[in-house]
Scaffold this active site. Structure first.
Site, PDB file in Angstrom:
ATOM      1  N   ARG A 100      -4.124   2.869   0.049  1.00 16.02           N
ATOM      2  CA  ARG A 100      -4.002   4.068   0.900  1.00 16.02           C
ATOM      3  C   ARG A 100      -5.291   4.857   0.742  1.00 16.02           C
ATOM      4  O   ARG A 100      -5.650   5.283  -0.366  1.00 16.02           O
ATOM      5  CB  ARG A 100      -2.804   4.911   0.473  1.00 16.02           C
ATOM      6  CG  ARG A 100      -2.765   6.263   1.171  1.00 16.02           C
ATOM      7  CD  ARG A 100      -1.447   6.983   1.010  1.00 16.02           C
ATOM      8  NE  ARG A 100      -0.419   6.376   1.837  1.00 16.02           N
ATOM      9  CZ  ARG A 100       0.724   6.968   2.166  1.00 16.02           C
ATOM     10  NH1 ARG A 100       1.011   8.189   1.740  1.00 16.02           N
ATOM     11  NH2 ARG A 100       1.611   6.351   2.934  1.00 16.02           N
ATOM     12  N   HIS A 127      -1.191   3.159  10.254  1.00 15.46           N
ATOM     13  CA  HIS A 127      -0.145   3.105   9.222  1.00 15.46           C
ATOM     14  C   HIS A 127       0.791   1.935   9.580  1.00 15.46           C
ATOM     15  O   HIS A 127       1.948   2.110   9.947  1.00 15.46           O
ATOM     16  CB  HIS A 127       0.618   4.435   9.186  1.00 15.46           C
ATOM     17  CG  HIS A 127       1.407   4.657   7.934  1.00 15.46           C
ATOM     18  ND1 HIS A 127       1.423   3.755   6.890  1.00 15.46           N
ATOM     19  CD2 HIS A 127       2.236   5.672   7.560  1.00 15.46           C
ATOM     20  CE1 HIS A 127       2.202   4.220   5.928  1.00 15.46           C
ATOM     21  NE2 HIS A 127       2.707   5.373   6.306  1.00 15.46           N
ATOM     22  N   GLN A 130       4.413   1.251   7.941  1.00 13.08           N
ATOM     23  CA  GLN A 130       5.412   2.210   8.411  1.00 13.08           C
ATOM     24  C   GLN A 130       5.902   1.830   9.805  1.00 13.08           C
ATOM     25  O   GLN A 130       7.110   1.804  10.063  1.00 13.08           O
ATOM     26  CB  GLN A 130       4.818   3.624   8.444  1.00 13.08           C
ATOM     27  CG  GLN A 130       5.754   4.654   9.029  1.00 13.08           C
ATOM     28  CD  GLN A 130       6.923   5.003   8.112  1.00 13.08           C
ATOM     29  OE1 GLN A 130       6.708   5.341   6.952  1.00 13.08           O
ATOM     30  NE2 GLN A 130       8.137   4.909   8.607  1.00 13.08           N
ATOM     31  N   ASP A 218       5.483  13.228  14.446  1.00 14.44           N
ATOM     32  CA  ASP A 218       4.883  13.228  13.104  1.00 14.44           C
ATOM     33  C   ASP A 218       4.248  14.604  12.902  1.00 14.44           C
ATOM     34  O   ASP A 218       4.106  15.377  13.863  1.00 14.44           O
ATOM     35  CB  ASP A 218       3.820  12.108  13.032  1.00 14.44           C
ATOM     36  CG  ASP A 218       3.258  11.884  11.636  1.00 14.44           C
ATOM     37  OD1 ASP A 218       3.839  12.393  10.653  1.00 14.44           O
ATOM     38  OD2 ASP A 218       2.204  11.203  11.524  1.00 14.44           O
ATOM     39  N   CYS A 258       8.417   9.328  10.501  1.00 13.09           N
ATOM     40  CA  CYS A 258       8.007   8.532   9.336  1.00 13.09           C
ATOM     41  C   CYS A 258       8.226   9.275   8.026  1.00 13.09           C
ATOM     42  O   CYS A 258       8.256   8.654   6.974  1.00 13.09           O
ATOM     43  CB  CYS A 258       6.555   8.105   9.486  1.00 13.09           C
ATOM     44  SG  CYS A 258       5.374   9.478   9.477  1.00 13.09           S
ATOM     45  N   ARG A 286      11.280   0.504   4.823  1.00 17.22           N
ATOM     46  CA  ARG A 286       9.975   0.267   4.196  1.00 17.22           C
ATOM     47  C   ARG A 286      10.105  -0.821   3.123  1.00 17.22           C
ATOM     48  O   ARG A 286       9.257  -1.703   3.009  1.00 17.22           O
ATOM     49  CB  ARG A 286       9.434   1.556   3.544  1.00 17.22           C
ATOM     50  CG  ARG A 286       9.237   2.756   4.475  1.00 17.22           C
ATOM     51  CD  ARG A 286       8.186   2.510   5.544  1.00 17.22           C
ATOM     52  NE  ARG A 286       6.937   2.056   4.985  1.00 17.22           N
ATOM     53  CZ  ARG A 286       5.975   2.858   4.511  1.00 17.22           C
ATOM     54  NH1 ARG A 286       6.123   4.157   4.573  1.00 17.22           N
ATOM     55  NH2 ARG A 286       4.848   2.358   4.020  1.00 17.22           N
TER      56      ARG A 286
HETATM   57  N1  NVA Z   1       0.184  11.150   9.832  1.00 19.31           N
HETATM   58  C1  NVA Z   1       0.666  11.391   8.487  1.00 19.31           C
HETATM   59  C2  NVA Z   1       1.585  10.292   8.052  1.00 19.31           C
HETATM   60  C3  NVA Z   1       2.167  10.463   6.688  1.00 19.31           C
HETATM   61  C4  NVA Z   1       3.018   9.332   6.248  1.00 19.31           C
HETATM   62  C5  NVA Z   1      -0.511  11.505   7.542  1.00 19.31           C
HETATM   63  O1  NVA Z   1      -1.450  10.710   7.649  1.00 19.31           O
HETATM   64  O2  NVA Z   1      -0.506  12.399   6.697  1.00 19.31           O
HETATM   65  N1   CP Z   2       5.947   7.709   5.497  1.00 21.10           N
HETATM   66  C1   CP Z   2       5.152   7.586   4.427  1.00 21.10           C
HETATM   67  O1   CP Z   2       4.213   6.806   4.399  1.00 21.10           O
HETATM   68  O2   CP Z   2       5.509   8.393   3.393  1.00 21.10           O
HETATM   69  P1   CP Z   2       4.688   8.622   2.060  1.00 21.10           P
HETATM   70  O3   CP Z   2       3.465   9.404   2.397  1.00 21.10           O
HETATM   71  O4   CP Z   2       5.645   9.376   1.168  1.00 21.10           O
HETATM   72  O5   CP Z   2       4.319   7.286   1.478  1.00 21.10           O
END
Ligand code: NVA
Ligand code: CP
Length: 301
Positions: A100, A127, A130, A218, A258, A286
């Site tokens: 990540r 992502h 997800q 989101d 998500c 997930r």
């Molecule tokens: N768009 C959000 C998704 C979190 C799972 C982010 O990148 O923070």
């Molecule tokens: N939806 C998702 O990726 O959640 P986290 O940021 O908690 O991993």
């Protein structure tokens, strides 16, 4: 050459179906595997996570493997050791990296210099784990994916861009309503359209909501964009998923998120709680989807 999962289009149309069905079978307990027996998966997380970290750690262990969790704060990554060196070192200890990070190009560096599979656990651009889980959550309820009309309301962010690739791979119709200046990457949209995907962009949330089978949203400010929160709240006015927009959708339309969710911003508490079964199934899935993705990168599917 190892297999990598950096975005949904890394799966061929056939493999995308295979992974989807395999995740469902794993969830239903119809198949069991200890594929990762004796294997180590390194999780490198440069951003916060609850679901992705825990579901990957549990998935790897349930498949018989073990995990090592690494953050920049407690490794040399935070002290500017080059990623190309990190990739070569970790490839000698472990069997896969789940990462990540911020820019997608960092994953590409790990791919170029490492010699083990790399899995995208969220970047600024995509992502995919997800969204594959989200597609599974729709598939469980409505298996005829190409017949679905899916709406996206809000930021044209990493999630939105993975949804565009999912529309291309799985054939459903996708309408994204995003304010000007917050639209998805034009190249991703153009590539999907050129490949025949039924993807439409609009600035009007009512257009995305109209007759939708599923509606998606989101947060307005993703991780790394915290300083833009106030500016974004102003830009996204009118994009909240509320009863008014839900009233335009198909009766029985389900809302997807998500998580984490910001109630009172992109979604009302009422709409969120009314759709909690769907939203928490997405979170559960997930775990099952990540097992199928790991099986795919290790060439067991
Ligand atoms: N768009 C959000 C998704 C979190 C799972 C982010 O990148 O923070
Ligand atoms: N939806 C998702 O990726 O959640 P986290 O940021 O908690 O991993």
């Amino acid at each position: 050459m190892p297999r990598h999962f950096l975005n949904i289009l890394d799966l061929s149309p056939l493999d995308a179906q295979t992974v989807l069905k395999r995740a469902k079978a794993l969830k239903e307990g119809k198949v069991r595997t200890k594929l990762l027996d004796g294997k180590t998966v390194i999780l490198i997380f440069e951003k916060a996570s609850t679901r992705t970290r825990v579901s990957f750690e549990v998935a790897v262990r349930q498949l018989g493997g073990q995990t090592v969790f690494l953050t920049p704060n407690e490794s040399q990554l935070g002290r500017n050791e080059p990623l190309k060196d990190t990739a070569r070192v970790l490839s000698r200890y472990a069997d896969a990296m789940v990462v990540r990070t911020f820019g997608q190009e960092k994953l590409e560096t790990l791919v170029e210099w490492g010699s083990i599979p790399v899995v995208n656990a969220l970047t600024d651009q995509h992502h995919p784990c997800q969204v594959m889980s989200d597609v599974l959550t729709m598939f469980e309820r409505t298996p005829g994916l190409p017949g679905l009309k899916v709406g996206w309301i809000g930021d044209g962010n990493n999630m939105a861009q993975s949804w565009i690739e999912a529309a291309q791979r799985f054939g459903f119709e996708l309408t994204l309503a995003c304010p000007a200046g917050y639209t998805p990457d034009a190249d991703i949209v153009a590539a999907a359209k050129a490949a025949g995907a039924r993807v439409t962009l609009t600035e009007d949330p009512a257009v995305a909501a109209k007759d939708a089978d599923y509606l998606n949203t989101d947060v307005w400010a993703s991780m790394g964009q915290e300083a833009e929160q106030l500016r974004r709240e102003a830009a996204f006015e009118g994009y909240q998923l509320d009863d008014r927009l839900m009233g335009l959708a198909k009766p029985g339309c389900k809302v997807m998120h998500c998580l984490p969710a910001h109630r009172g911003e992109e979604i009302t508490d009422e709409v969120f709680e009314h759709n909690a079964d769907m939203i928490f199934d997405e979170a559960e899935n997930r775990l099952h989807m990540q097992k199928a993705i790991l099986e795919w990168v290790f060439e067991a599917l």
